[in-house]
Design an enzyme around this catalytic site. Structure first.
Site: not given
Ligand code: ZN
Length: 185
Positions: A75-78, A116, A144, A146
């Site tokens: 995931c590109e946020h975490h 996703q 996920h 995260c």
């Protein structure tokens, strides 16, 4: 990929959380993270449409469905993994792809920092473009890290995303595939 920069960044990250990057037990950590990142992000710069490879004349325009393609992405946020399965259905026009090649498209697009929702759409777009398909439906079910290990701490939550193109935007076509996949529409 620049492993030296990853190693330096990992040392910096360890120092920033209050660790001692020179503690003997952490000696291998920058190397191991650099190796892991090379694997996680090997899809950066690769062309998913080209990865469909050689296509073949279609002998039928009926649905081709691949269920339960293993999926590992980040995931590109975490920068934490999400893992699960991708399901692909498409309606050929003139050409079909090798079945393993469709799994390649998933793999290449998953091996990047991703959301996703965007991953689902990018897989559908690559197949629609590469095969000029009459319809494409992609469903991803994933858990996920995260969500499991921080914030909401919901390890059992399965996130389901759908992308439909062409005829599969019509609910009657989509329903047939969803029932074959035993997924709710
Ligand atoms: Zn996340």
């Amino acid at each position: 990929m620049q492993p030296d920069r990853i190693r330096n960044a990992v040392r910096e990250l360890l120092a920033a959380i209050g660790e001692d990057p020179d503690r003997p037990e952490l000696a291998q950590t920058p190397d191991k993270v650099a190796e892991a990142y090379a694997a996680f992000f090997r899809g950066i710069g690769q062309d998913p449409v080209a990865s469909l490879g050689e296509t073949f004349p279609a002998e039928s325009d009926e649905a081709v469905i691949l269920k339960d393609i293993e999926l590992v992405s980040i995931c590109e946020h975490h920068l934490l993994p999400f893992t699960g399965h991708a399901h692909i259905a498409y309606l050929p026009s003139d050409r079909v792809a090798g079945l393993g090649r469709l799994a390649n498209v998933v793999e290449i697009l998953a091996a990047r920092p991703q959301l996703q929702e965007n991953l689902t759409a990018q897989i559908a777009d690559a197949i629609e473009q590469g095969l000029d398909a009459n319809g494409v439906l992609v469903v991803i079910e994933a858990r996920h890290q995260c969500v499991a290990s921080r914030g909401a701490r919901q390890p059992e939550v399965n996130t389901i995303t759908v992308a439909s193109r062409g005829r599969y935007q019509d609910v009657t076509y989509r329903q047939e595939v969803m029932s074959l996949l035993s997924l709710r529409n």
